[in-house]
Design a protein around this motif. Structure first.
Motif, short mmCIF file in Angstrom:
data_model
loop_
_atom_site.label_atom_id
_atom_site.label_comp_id
_atom_site.label_asym_id
_atom_site.label_seq_id
_atom_site.Cartn_x
_atom_site.Cartn_y
_atom_site.Cartn_z
N ILE A 153 -4.11 1.22 -4.31
CA ILE A 153 -2.78 1.79 -4.10
C ILE A 153 -2.33 1.74 -2.64
O ILE A 153 -1.16 1.94 -2.35
CB ILE A 153 -2.69 3.24 -4.64
N CYS A 154 -3.25 1.44 -1.70
CA CYS A 154 -2.82 1.36 -0.29
C CYS A 154 -1.87 0.19 -0.07
O CYS A 154 -1.08 0.20 0.86
CB CYS A 154 -4.02 1.25 0.64
N CYS A 155 -1.98 -0.84 -0.89
CA CYS A 155 -1.15 -2.04 -0.70
C CYS A 155 -0.26 -2.31 -1.91
O CYS A 155 0.50 -3.28 -1.90
CB CYS A 155 -2.05 -3.27 -0.50
N SER A 174 -9.18 -3.97 1.79
CA SER A 174 -10.49 -4.62 1.90
C SER A 174 -11.66 -3.73 1.51
O SER A 174 -12.76 -4.24 1.32
CB SER A 174 -10.69 -5.17 3.31
N CYS A 175 -11.48 -2.41 1.40
CA CYS A 175 -12.66 -1.57 1.15
C CYS A 175 -12.78 -1.07 -0.28
O CYS A 175 -13.86 -0.70 -0.72
CB CYS A 175 -12.68 -0.38 2.11
N GLY A 176 -11.70 -0.99 -1.01
CA GLY A 176 -11.75 -0.55 -2.41
C GLY A 176 -11.73 0.96 -2.59
O GLY A 176 -11.74 1.45 -3.71
N CYS A 188 -9.65 1.69 4.48
CA CYS A 188 -9.09 0.70 5.40
C CYS A 188 -7.57 0.64 5.41
O CYS A 188 -6.96 0.25 6.38
CB CYS A 188 -9.62 -0.67 5.00
N ARG A 189 -6.95 0.99 4.34
CA ARG A 189 -5.50 0.88 4.11
C ARG A 189 -5.02 -0.57 4.23
O ARG A 189 -3.85 -0.82 4.50
CB ARG A 189 -4.70 1.78 5.07
N ASN A 190 -5.90 -1.52 4.07
CA ASN A 190 -5.44 -2.92 4.09
C ASN A 190 -6.00 -3.75 2.94
O ASN A 190 -5.95 -4.97 2.98
CB ASN A 190 -5.73 -3.58 5.45
S1 FES Z 1 -7.90 1.94 1.37
FE1 FES Z 1 -9.26 0.27 1.47
S2 FES Z 1 -8.58 -0.95 -0.18
FE2 FES Z 1 -7.14 0.62 -0.12
#
Ligand code: FES
Length: 461
Positions: free
Chosen positions: A445-447, A415-417, A411-413
């Protein structure tokens, strides 16, 4: 307990003692939606012949009877739960075009894979085979699979997961689904998860606001609320606002309209088109074939004022970032409190709350921290290189990618882990609200960026 046999008129009578098993009892684990159970200890049983003064024929089970599943199904659910975070094979059993940009893919268990229960509004993480990536975008046949998350648009009571996917111009995974996936294909997915879901037992009315493809969690929620209404005789009041560009792009109009029309007044549904085609008439025709819409234009405070008597309601938002930020701002204008607004975003950024550092952030997730490191060193221990990081630099995922690493992400936000990485030393903070319940000692690490005071951030990457 009495068990009537309506065919013969006989009745089985059992007497004994009962122990109540409350919600959370280990023996209830695996029974979907069971609030409590009871354990019966038999002391005496008796057949009472020809007791019934009438006979009857079986027609169908009540929706309540089969809701929690059988003992066998409960056992399977328990086993499947242990595999919650692993990739599971799901088979595509049906493909339905919902609009000229959205297609639904129905997924069922493949080779004894059990579909785990989920909450209406949660999402599924899927991966597409690496060869699709190497064929389309690069010559590197060792490319990693591409991972994305999609909201489940079916309801928890249905025996499949339905993913409704919008074909995005440059969307690698969405194009793969639209162009390559056929009935019978097997997709790898992780079981549904996410913190954006609705509680059907809450007595507050809920307002579901979906923009474009953001209608997918809303249809799952609406179907769930309607089904729970049948099952429990309580339907949580719902107002659904569905915004789409035009009729050609709008999906699920008939499904949502039918839900509203058969809800006995508990659910109402409004369709808004921002750019209707010339032959699209505004109106409220009751004939489903005459697909109409209620309003031309964008959702704003006036629309809410006109269509719903705003009170102590809960608001659920989903759609493109700009849509959600706009609706969120309009709701604040109307005096809606942050704590009553729940949001799910597609893409890397989510709503910027107007009040930061508060526990009342829109999606009730973790408090935003601003305590980033001034400068530090990020060490990617598996790959064997280090990178100096200064305040304001990119997130760790971006830093890793800029060095040619290919960490998993979805998701890059937050929410998905999918992007969770073990922290060997140091600590991180998050630049936006992350809703995935990340384990201690791991970083999304996306956030994430290095935390203040950390000299070396050592990651298992
Ligand atoms: S890509 Fe989904 S939580 Fe980081």
């Amino acid at each position: 307990m009495l068990f009537p046999d309506f065919d013969t008129g006989n009745v089985l009578m059992l007497t004994g003692s009962v122990e109540i098993l409350w919600d959370g009892h280990p023996e209830l684990e695996g029974f979907i939606g069971a609030d409590r159970g009871w354990k019966f200890n038999l002391t005496k049983g008796m057949w009472l012949k020809n007791l019934l003064p009438f006979s009857a024929k079986f027609d169908a089970y009540s929706p309540n009877t089969k809701m929690t599943g059988t003992w066998l199904e409960a056992d399977k659910n328990k086993q499947a739960k242990k595999l919650k975070h692993t990739w599971q094979p799901l088979k595509v059993t049906k493909i339905i075009k919902e609009s000229n940009v959205i297609t639904s893919f129905y997924l069922e268990g493949h080779n004894n894979t059990t579909l785990l229960p989920f909450k209406a509004g949660q999402h599924l993480t899927v991966q597409i085979p690496s060869k699709s990536r190497s064929n389309s975008n690069s010559n590197n046949s060792n490319s990693k699979p591409v991972i994305r998350t999609y909201t489940v648009s079916s309801s928890p009571h249905e025996l499949f997961y339905r993913l409704s996917i919008k074909k995005e111009l440059n969307g690698e995974v969405s194009n793969y689904f639209h162009n390559n996936v056929k009935v019978g294909d097997v997709i790898l997915a992780k079981y549904p998860q996410g913190q954006f879901f609705i509680d059907s037992t809450n007595t507050k009315p809920a307002v579901l606001i979906g923009g474009g493809i953001g209608i997918t969690p809303m249809i799952s929620m609406a179907k769930h609320i309607a089904n729970e209404g049948l099952r429990t005789r309580y339907t949580r009041p719902l107002h659904i606002f569905h915004s789409a560009k035009n009729k050609q792009q709008r999906a699920f109009y008939n499904e949502l309209k039918t839900l509203a029309d058969t809800s006995g007044g508990a659910i109402d549904y409004y369709s808004l088109l921002s750019q209707p085609e010339l032959d699209e008439k505004q109106g409220g025709g009751s004939n489903l074939k005459d697909e109409s819409f209620d309003l031309k234009g964008r959702i704003n405070a006036d629309v809410f004022r006109y269509y719903s008597p705003l009170d102590d309601y809960e608001f659920f938002l989903c759609g493109p970032d700009a849509f959600m930020q706009h609706v969120y701002n309009e709701l604040l204008l109307l005096g809606v409190q942050d704590k009553n607004i729940f949001a799910e975003a597609f893409g890397p950024s989510i709503i910027k709350p107007q009040v930061l550092n508060t526990n009342e952030a829109p999606n009730k997730s973790k408090e935003i921290s601003t305590e980033e490191a001034d400068n530090t060193v990020i060490k990617f221990s598996k790959s064997g290189f280090e990178q100096r990081w200064n305040k304001g630099d990119n997130t760790i995922l971006n830093v890793a990618e800029s060095h040619g690493l290919e960490p998993e992400f979805g998701c890059r936000n937050g929410s998905c882990g999918s992007c969770a990485v073990k922290i060997n030393a140091g600590a991180v903070v998050y630049r936006n609200n992350v809703s995935y319940p990340v384990e201690t000692g791991q970083a999304l690490i996306c956030c994430a960026v290095p935390a203040k005071g950390v000299e070396i951030l050592d990651l298992e990457l």
